[in-house]
Scaffold this motif. Structure first.
Motif, short mmCIF file in Angstrom:
data_model
loop_
_atom_site.label_atom_id
_atom_site.label_comp_id
_atom_site.label_asym_id
_atom_site.label_seq_id
_atom_site.Cartn_x
_atom_site.Cartn_y
_atom_site.Cartn_z
N PRO A 56 0.82 -1.23 0.00
CA PRO A 56 0.00 0.00 0.00
C PRO A 56 0.85 1.28 0.00
O PRO A 56 0.33 2.35 -0.31
N LEU A 57 2.12 1.16 0.33
CA LEU A 57 2.96 2.36 0.41
C LEU A 57 3.65 2.68 -0.92
O LEU A 57 4.34 3.69 -1.05
N GLY A 58 3.50 1.78 -1.90
CA GLY A 58 4.15 1.99 -3.20
C GLY A 58 3.14 2.26 -4.29
O GLY A 58 1.97 2.54 -4.02
N THR A 59 3.59 2.18 -5.55
CA THR A 59 2.71 2.38 -6.71
C THR A 59 2.89 1.21 -7.66
O THR A 59 4.03 0.85 -8.00
N GLU A 60 1.77 0.62 -8.09
CA GLU A 60 1.84 -0.40 -9.13
C GLU A 60 1.73 0.31 -10.47
O GLU A 60 0.70 0.95 -10.75
N LEU A 61 2.76 0.24 -11.27
CA LEU A 61 2.78 1.00 -12.53
C LEU A 61 2.01 0.24 -13.62
O LEU A 61 2.00 -0.99 -13.63
N GLU A 62 1.43 1.01 -14.55
CA GLU A 62 0.68 0.38 -15.65
C GLU A 62 1.45 0.44 -16.96
O GLU A 62 1.36 -0.46 -17.78
N PHE A 63 2.20 1.52 -17.16
CA PHE A 63 2.92 1.71 -18.43
C PHE A 63 4.32 2.26 -18.19
O PHE A 63 4.55 2.97 -17.21
N ALA A 64 5.22 1.95 -19.12
CA ALA A 64 6.54 2.60 -19.16
C ALA A 64 6.68 3.23 -20.53
O ALA A 64 6.40 2.60 -21.55
N GLN A 65 7.09 4.49 -20.54
CA GLN A 65 7.26 5.18 -21.82
C GLN A 65 8.67 5.74 -21.96
O GLN A 65 9.29 6.10 -20.95
N ILE A 66 9.13 5.84 -23.19
CA ILE A 66 10.30 6.66 -23.49
C ILE A 66 9.82 7.81 -24.37
O ILE A 66 9.19 7.58 -25.41
N GLN A 67 10.06 9.03 -23.89
CA GLN A 67 9.63 10.23 -24.63
C GLN A 67 10.85 11.04 -25.02
O GLN A 67 11.76 11.19 -24.21
N PHE A 68 10.84 11.58 -26.23
CA PHE A 68 11.92 12.48 -26.60
C PHE A 68 11.55 13.90 -26.14
O PHE A 68 10.41 14.15 -25.73
N ALA A 69 12.54 14.82 -26.20
CA ALA A 69 12.36 16.13 -25.56
C ALA A 69 11.20 16.93 -26.14
O ALA A 69 10.63 17.79 -25.47
N ASP A 70 10.79 16.64 -27.40
CA ASP A 70 9.66 17.38 -27.99
C ASP A 70 8.32 16.78 -27.55
O ASP A 70 7.27 17.22 -28.02
N GLY A 71 8.36 15.79 -26.70
CA GLY A 71 7.13 15.21 -26.16
C GLY A 71 6.63 13.99 -26.91
O GLY A 71 5.65 13.37 -26.51
N THR A 72 7.30 13.61 -28.03
CA THR A 72 6.82 12.43 -28.77
C THR A 72 7.18 11.15 -28.02
O THR A 72 8.31 11.00 -27.53
N VAL A 73 6.20 10.26 -27.95
CA VAL A 73 6.42 8.97 -27.26
C VAL A 73 7.01 7.99 -28.28
O VAL A 73 6.39 7.66 -29.27
N LYS A 74 8.24 7.54 -28.00
CA LYS A 74 8.91 6.65 -28.96
C LYS A 74 8.76 5.18 -28.57
O LYS A 74 9.04 4.30 -29.37
N GLN A 75 8.40 4.96 -27.30
CA GLN A 75 8.19 3.57 -26.89
C GLN A 75 7.17 3.54 -25.76
O GLN A 75 7.24 4.37 -24.84
N GLN A 76 6.26 2.60 -25.85
CA GLN A 76 5.35 2.41 -24.71
C GLN A 76 5.21 0.92 -24.46
O GLN A 76 4.94 0.15 -25.38
N ARG A 77 5.43 0.53 -23.19
CA ARG A 77 5.27 -0.89 -22.83
C ARG A 77 4.24 -1.00 -21.72
O ARG A 77 4.24 -0.20 -20.79
N ARG A 78 3.38 -2.03 -21.85
CA ARG A 78 2.41 -2.28 -20.77
C ARG A 78 3.13 -3.12 -19.73
O ARG A 78 3.82 -4.09 -20.05
#
Ligand SMILES: Cc1cc2nc3c(=O)[nH]c(=O)nc-3n(C[C@H](O)[C@H](O)[C@H](O)COP(=O)(O)OP(=O)(O)OC[C@H]3O[C@@H](n4cnc5c(N)ncnc54)[C@H](O)[C@@H]3O)c2cc1C
Length: 383
Positions: free
Chosen positions: A66-88
């Protein structure tokens, strides 16, 4: 029959987890910690599937989830905000995040409840004749373990060769008391040239941030952080930088440990002492917990401790070696990729997201001890 005795150097993640696992099997365990108390330096930590399996088995997750966070997604974003990778993040890719102190306290409490003796202010000098030497005396045991981190005194005293090497990458870590920048259960790694920033929730009220740059990048190394310089590279994160400039930070160089032998007689080297690696894959604690579980499991009922230790290294080491190699590749690709080859970055990032087998190869450790044929039951076993 008298209890088998284990002396463990280091009250970090590895020493406490192994101590608890052995004590649960009926060993008499003493953990020697050089510090005045059990505590973690640093900010947050990613806990991957392989760690979670061991923490669930130990009953640590039941206390700290309960003290942590269960993550749903991991993303890699470049500096202009474009998402280059998304993993569930599900199944073997599941990830939870915690404040480091939460994790170490969970392990400490489980170890103490299992009957482990934790001796603080106990600085280990090495091993001699199969016994642990500390500044306070000599401790004979059936099993001695060096879980004393990258600069391990136990490893050094064994003269097995190898050792610690610093890498030319610097990381700053922050834990800030807000979820303003991380309302979703998602971790994002932002890339700009050879700098990276990871931003992730770590519990209900906290955000964990790490910032990585080559050692030679002097502007990036400044603390308190240089808001203008970082904002030039990551314009969309300016507000975050303003907050971080006021927050306490820990700064580390990346490092790597090469340890040609993990087992000598009745002495084992565990965790960062055996396979310290750059934190690019968030797997240092994962490997440590996995290897602790495998060690305790192979020692269960084994009459010949040195033979069990040799078997342990033979069966599990390949996962750590492969993960360490990939963690170093990730570091050199993100730090050292020449500007002329910059066009390759988005392609590689996209490729690793698109083709699952590539990510699976790099993240081999996520799959846990089933790769070594050692099942980790999720239920807590009776003491
Ligand atoms: C920047 C950074 C980010 C990371 N992020 C992640 C992540 O997200 N996920 C993940 O899985 N891993 C991560 N790691 C790796 C993880 O922190 C380590 O792999 C893990 O802490 C190793 O545990 P350990 O018990 O082997 O060693 P340590 O945690 O180093 O513990 C060693 C203990 O031994 C004690 N000690 C040392 N020398 C002596 C002595 N001579 N006598 C007595 N006691 C001694 C120390 O005080 C310490 O308490 C990260 C590492 C770094 C540097």
């Amino acid at each position: 029959m008298s209890k088998r005795k284990a002396e463990i150097a280091g009250g970090g993640i590895g020493g406490l987890a192994l101590g608890a696992l052995l004590a649960r099997q009926g060993w008499q365990v003493q953990v020697h910690e050089q510090g005045a108390e059990i505590r973690e330096v640093g900010a947050g930590i990613y806990i991957k599937n392989n760690s979670l399996e061991v923490l669930e088995n130990l009953g640590v997750m039941a206390r700290i989830q309960p003290l942590g966070t269960e993550l749903e997604f991991a993303q890699i974003q470049f500096a202009d905000g474009t998402v280059k990778q998304q993993r569930r993040l599900a199944g073997a890719s599941r990830v939870h995040t915690f404040a480091r102190q939460t994790l170490i306290e969970g392990l400490r409490d489980v170890a103490l409840d299992a009957g482990v003796q934790v001796r603080t202010h106990s600085r280990v000098r090495g091993v001699h004749g199969g016994a642990l030497l500390t500044e306070n005396g000599k401790f004979e045991a059936d099993l001695v373990v060096g879980a004393d981190g990258v600069h391990s005194a136990v490893r050094t005293s064994l003269n097995v060769g190898g050792g610690f090497t610093e890498l030319p990458t610097l990381i700053d870590r922050f834990l800030i008391p807000t979820r303003r920048f991380t309302p979703q259960a998602r971790t994002v790694e932002h890339w700009s040239g050879n700098r990276r920033i990871g931003v992730t929730p770590a519990g209900k009220d906290h955000t964990y941030v790490y910032m990585v740059a080559p050692f030679a990048d002097q502007a990036a190394a400044r603390l308190p952080l240089d808001v203008e310089d970082w904002s030039r590279r990551f314009p969309l994160l300016r507000e975050l930088f303003v907050e971080l400039a006021e927050a306490p930070a820990t700064q580390y160089p990346y490092g790597i440990v090469k340890c040609p032998k993990w087992a000598v007689g009745n002495v084992a080297i565990l965790g960062d002492a055996a396979h310290g690696l750059p934190p690019t894959l968030g797997q240092g604690a994962g490997l440590t917990l996995m290897n602790a579980y495998a060690l305790a499991s192979l020692l269960q009922g084994a009459a010949d401790v040195p033979a069990a230790l040799r078997d342990w290294e033979r069966r599990v080491r390949f996962i750590s070696d492969r993960t360490q190699a990939w963690a170093c590749r990730y570091d050199s690709f993100t730090r050292g990729c020449p500007q002329a080859l910059g066009f390759l970055r988005p392609l590689v990032v996209w490729g690793f997201g698109r083709f699952r087998f590539l990510n699976d190869r790099m993240r081999v450790a996520d799959h846990g001890l089933r790769l070594a044929g050692i099942p980790v039951p999720s239920q807590v076993q009776a003491c």
